[in-house]
Design a protein around this motif. Structure first.
Motif, short mmCIF file in Angstrom:
data_model
loop_
_atom_site.label_atom_id
_atom_site.label_comp_id
_atom_site.label_asym_id
_atom_site.label_seq_id
_atom_site.Cartn_x
_atom_site.Cartn_y
_atom_site.Cartn_z
N GLU A 1 52.68 37.59 16.95
CA GLU A 1 54.08 37.61 17.19
C GLU A 1 55.12 36.79 16.45
O GLU A 1 56.12 37.14 15.69
CB GLU A 1 54.53 37.77 18.62
N GLU A 2 54.65 35.45 16.43
CA GLU A 2 55.37 34.18 15.56
C GLU A 2 55.03 34.65 14.08
O GLU A 2 56.30 34.55 13.58
CB GLU A 2 54.62 32.98 16.16
N ARG B 1 57.71 37.52 13.09
CA ARG B 1 58.96 37.05 13.30
C ARG B 1 59.16 36.54 11.97
O ARG B 1 60.51 36.44 11.49
CB ARG B 1 59.24 36.34 14.43
#
Length: 264
Positions: free
Chosen positions: A70-71, A74
Motif C-alpha cells: 500500500e505504501e 501510494r
C-alpha cells in the motif's frame, strides 16, 4: 496501421526488465510518455539508461516504488497523479510443490500479482473515465487457464486477473475506457531462463534446454518456442491505442497457441 500515442502518459509496473521493459519501449516508440517502475531507485535508474540506449529520443521517466505494498502504491500515485494508460505487469513466479506452499507465500503472490493492479486501477480509473479515454491492462498468463502443477499459486493469481479485468471493464462501461487482460504464453525472459534451468538442469546449452522444456513441460505450445517479450509488447501497444476502442472486458491471447481452446 499506424499507432500514435503522442500526448498520452503510460505507467508500466515492474518495467525495469523482461516483458515490462519491452512494453515500456513499445509504448515510448509509439509516442507515449512512459513511467518506468521498479522497487528501487537503483533498478529504475539502471533500466532508464538501458531503455534510452535502445530507444533514442523516447520519453521515459523513472518512478520507484513497490506497488505490491500500500505504501509503495501510494508513493507511485502521488508522484504520477494522472495516467492515460495503465499496464499492470508486475508479477512474481516460481516452482513449488503444491502441498508445501505456505499461507505467507499465497499472500505474497496475491499481494504482488493481483492487489498491486487493483490498487492502481482503483486510483486511476476514475480520472480516465472523467476524461473519456483510458486503457487498463493486466498482464496475465496461459497459467491462468492451464494451471501448472508446479506453481498453482501463480496460476491462481493469474486466473484472478481475468476476473479483475472483466469486473473493472464493467465499472468503466460507456466511459471510453477499456480494460483487458493479456494472456501471455511462455516468454523468453531472464526469470524464465532461470525457471527453465530449474526444471531441466544446467547441463544443456540454452537452445537445447529451451526445446527440452517446451517438449516436456509445455507440449501444448503450437509455436514450439518461447515467445519474445517484444511479441507480447506488440499486442499491449495495440490495445493501448485508439485503434482498439471496441476491445474491452476481454482476455486477449499472445500465447503461441498454448491454451487448447477456441475461446479463452
Amino acid at each position: 496501421m499506424r499507432i500514435d500515442l503522442a500526448g498520452k502518459t503510460a505507467l508500466v509496473t515492474g518495467s525495469t526488465r523482461g516483458i515490462g521493459a519491452a512494453i515500456a519501449t513499445g509504448l515510448a516508440r509509439a509516442g507515449a510518455r512512459v513511467a518506468v517502475n521498479g522497487r528501487s531507485h537503483e533498478s529504475v535508474d539502471k533500466a532508464l539508461d538501458e531503455l534510452r540506449d535502445g530507444a533514442p529520443g523516447a520519453d521515459f521517466i523513472g518512478l520507484a516504488g513497490d506497488v505490491a505494498t500500500e505504501e509503495g502504491a501510494r508513493a507511485v500515485i502521488d508522484a504520477l497523479p494522472r495516467t492515460d494508460i495503465l499496464i499492470n505487469n508486475l508479477g512474481v513466479f516460481g516452482a513449488e510443490p503444491a502441498l508445501e506452499i505456505t499461507d505467507d507465500e499465497w499472500r505474497r503472490y496475491f499481494e504482488t500479482n493481483v492487489l498491486s493492479g487493483v490498487r492502481l486501477t482503483r486510483a486511476y480509473l476514475p480520472g480516465m473515465s472523467a476524461r473519456g479515454f483510458g486503457r487498463v491492462q493486466y498482464i496475465a498468463s496461459d497459467s491462468a487457464i492451464v494451471i501448472p502443477a508446479e506453481m498453482i499459486h501463480y496460476g491462481v493469481s493469474k486466473t484472478s486477473l481475468l476476473a479483475v479485468a472483466r469486473g473493472f471493464a464493467k465499472t468503466a462501461a460507456g466511459t471510453g475506457v477499456t480494460v483487458n487482460s493479456v494472456l501471455a504464453g511462455p516468454t523468453h525472459t531472464g526469470g524464465v531462463e532461470g525457471f527453465v534451468r530449474q526444471m531441466v538442469g544446467d547441463e544443456l546449452p540454452w537452445d537445447q534446454a529451451q526445446r527440452v522444456f517446451m517438449r516436456e513441460h509445455r507440449p501444448q505450445s503450437l509455436l514450439q518456442r518461447l515467445i519474445e517479450p517484444e511479441e507480447i509488447a506488440n499486442m499491449v501497444v495495440y490495445l493501448s491505442s485508439p485503434l482498439a476502442s471496441a476491445t474491452t472486458g476481454a482476455a486477449v491471447r499472445v500465447d503461441g497457441g498454448y491454451i487448447d481452446s477456441i475461446v479463452p
